[in-house]
Write a protein that holds these residues in place. Structure first.
Motif, PDB file in Angstrom:
ATOM      1  N   ASN A 160       0.873  -1.171   0.000  1.00 36.39           N
ATOM      2  CA  ASN A 160       0.000   0.000   0.000  1.00 36.39           C
ATOM      3  C   ASN A 160       0.919   1.233   0.000  1.00 36.39           C
ATOM      4  O   ASN A 160       2.144   1.102  -0.094  1.00 36.39           O
ATOM      5  CB  ASN A 160      -0.956  -0.016   1.208  1.00 36.39           C
ATOM      6  N   ARG A 161       0.331   2.395   0.056  1.00 32.98           N
ATOM      7  CA  ARG A 161       1.167   3.596  -0.060  1.00 32.98           C
ATOM      8  C   ARG A 161       2.181   3.682   1.083  1.00 32.98           C
ATOM      9  O   ARG A 161       3.346   4.057   0.879  1.00 32.98           O
ATOM     10  CB  ARG A 161       0.303   4.859  -0.101  1.00 32.98           C
ATOM     11  N   ASP A 162       1.751   3.334   2.291  1.00 39.38           N
ATOM     12  CA  ASP A 162       2.675   3.399   3.427  1.00 39.38           C
ATOM     13  C   ASP A 162       3.871   2.466   3.215  1.00 39.38           C
ATOM     14  O   ASP A 162       5.013   2.829   3.518  1.00 39.38           O
ATOM     15  CB  ASP A 162       1.949   3.015   4.725  1.00 39.38           C
ATOM     16  N   ALA A 163       3.597   1.259   2.735  1.00 39.36           N
ATOM     17  CA  ALA A 163       4.682   0.307   2.510  1.00 39.36           C
ATOM     18  C   ALA A 163       5.651   0.829   1.453  1.00 39.36           C
ATOM     19  O   ALA A 163       6.876   0.744   1.602  1.00 39.36           O
ATOM     20  CB  ALA A 163       4.102  -1.043   2.093  1.00 39.36           C
ATOM     21  N   GLU A 175       6.183   3.956   0.530  1.00 36.31           N
ATOM     22  CA  GLU A 175       6.952   5.125   0.971  1.00 36.31           C
ATOM     23  C   GLU A 175       8.014   4.740   1.995  1.00 36.31           C
ATOM     24  O   GLU A 175       9.129   5.259   1.970  1.00 36.31           O
ATOM     25  CB  GLU A 175       5.994   6.202   1.515  1.00 36.31           C
ATOM     26  N   GLU A 176       7.674   3.790   2.863  1.00 34.60           N
ATOM     27  CA  GLU A 176       8.698   3.355   3.830  1.00 34.60           C
ATOM     28  C   GLU A 176       9.834   2.612   3.122  1.00 34.60           C
ATOM     29  O   GLU A 176      11.002   2.739   3.504  1.00 34.60           O
ATOM     30  CB  GLU A 176       8.069   2.474   4.920  1.00 34.60           C
ATOM     31  N   GLN A 220      12.020   5.266   1.666  1.00 31.17           N
ATOM     32  CA  GLN A 220      12.732   6.041   2.681  1.00 31.17           C
ATOM     33  C   GLN A 220      13.829   5.237   3.367  1.00 31.17           C
ATOM     34  O   GLN A 220      14.902   5.761   3.678  1.00 31.17           O
ATOM     35  CB  GLN A 220      11.743   6.560   3.735  1.00 31.17           C
ATOM     36  N   TYR A 259       2.785  -5.019   2.407  1.00 27.56           N
ATOM     37  CA  TYR A 259       1.564  -5.020   3.203  1.00 27.56           C
ATOM     38  C   TYR A 259       1.052  -6.447   3.232  1.00 27.56           C
ATOM     39  O   TYR A 259       0.803  -7.053   2.187  1.00 27.56           O
ATOM     40  CB  TYR A 259       0.512  -4.096   2.595  1.00 27.56           C
ATOM     41  N   LYS A 272      -1.564  -5.676   7.960  1.00 28.92           N
ATOM     42  CA  LYS A 272      -0.664  -4.610   8.436  1.00 28.92           C
ATOM     43  C   LYS A 272       0.637  -4.631   7.658  1.00 28.92           C
ATOM     44  O   LYS A 272       0.910  -5.571   6.902  1.00 28.92           O
ATOM     45  CB  LYS A 272      -0.391  -4.781   9.932  1.00 28.92           C
ATOM     46  N   LEU A 273       1.455  -3.608   7.880  1.00 28.43           N
ATOM     47  CA  LEU A 273       2.743  -3.538   7.215  1.00 28.43           C
ATOM     48  C   LEU A 273       3.601  -4.732   7.602  1.00 28.43           C
ATOM     49  O   LEU A 273       3.567  -5.205   8.740  1.00 28.43           O
ATOM     50  CB  LEU A 273       3.480  -2.235   7.574  1.00 28.43           C
TER      51      LEU A 273
END
Lengths: 124, 124
Positions: free
Chosen positions: B31-34, B36-37, B40, B47, B53-54
Motif C-alpha cells: 500500500n502507499r505506506d509500505a 513510501e517506507e 525512505q 503489506y 498490516k505492514l
C-alpha cells in the motif's frame, strides 16, 4: 495441488520473465481459463481486467510470448512464466520490459530505449 | 506521476528480483505506506493481506531485502524491486525464491534446494 484462484476473486498475478536474460518483462493477471490455455498452447494468455476477457498476448501486435516454463509460488497464488518474447518487446509502449522507468527521488525516470514504435505496430 | 494505488483498492503487486542474479524471488503487495517506507529506508516493506498490516520483510527472520532499485510499469500499477536478499532466501519455506515449484503435466514439482531450515529460523 492447484493454483489458488479463489483468494483474490478468481484472478492471480502472473509475472513474465525473459527465459534467456532474466529480465522481468511485465505483470498481468490470469483466471483459470487463461492459465489452462497457457499450459495447453504454450503461449501466454492473460485476463484483461480492463477489457474483461481473455487476452492472448500478441494477438494484435504479433508479439506473442512462447512459454519456456511455468512456476508457482509457495502460497500457490502467483504464477511466474519464463518466456521467449517474440519481437523483443513485451510492453505496448514499445519497450522490452514494462518496467522501463525507475523511481528516483525527483520522480520516474525512463531507463530504457524503445525496441519498436507503437504507432507502427498498433495500426488502429 | 505517482503509483496508482486506487485501481486495486489501495494495494499494488510488488515483484522482488535478485539484483545480482536476476532470479525472481517473490511477489507481495504494497500500500502507499509500505511503498513510501521502502523508498525512505531502502529496505523492502510490504503489506500483509493476511495480517492486515505492514510487513517489514525480515523483521522476524532477519532476512531483510536491501533495495538496489525501484521500478514501475507502464500503467504505474505494479512495482519491481531489485534487491539484495540477506540470508540468501526470500521464501519462508527456506528456498531462495518462493517460485521453487514448476508446473508440470503431472502436477507441481519442486525444482530447488532449501537454503535454510524454516524451523531453525522461525522459532515460534
Amino acid at each position: 495441488m492447484d493454483i489458488d484462484f479463489e483468494k483474490s476473486g478468481g484472478l492471480v498475478p502472473a509475472v513474465a520473465q525473459d527465459a534467456a536474460t532474466g529480465q522481468v518483462l511485465m505483470l498481468a493477471w490470469m483466471n483459470r481459463d487463461a492459465y489452462e490455455e497457457t499450459l495447453q498452447t504454450g503461449r501466454a494468455v492473460y485476463y484483461s481486467r480492463s477489457r474483461g476477457k481473455l487476452w492472448r498476448k500478441g494477438e494484435e501486435s504479433g508479439h506473442v510470448q512462447e512459454v519456456r516454463g511455468v512456476y508457482v509460488d509457495c502460497d500457490a497464488d502467483t504464477i511466474l512464466l519464463k518466456v521467449h518474447q517474440v519481437g523483443g518487446a513485451a510492453c505496448h509502449e514499445g519497450y522490452a520490459s514494462c518496467f522501463f522507468r525507475e523511481v528516483k527521488p525527483d520522480g520516474f525516470k525512463v531507463i530504457a530505449e524503445k525496441v519498436f514504435d507503437p504507432k507502427a505496430v498498433y495500426k488502429k
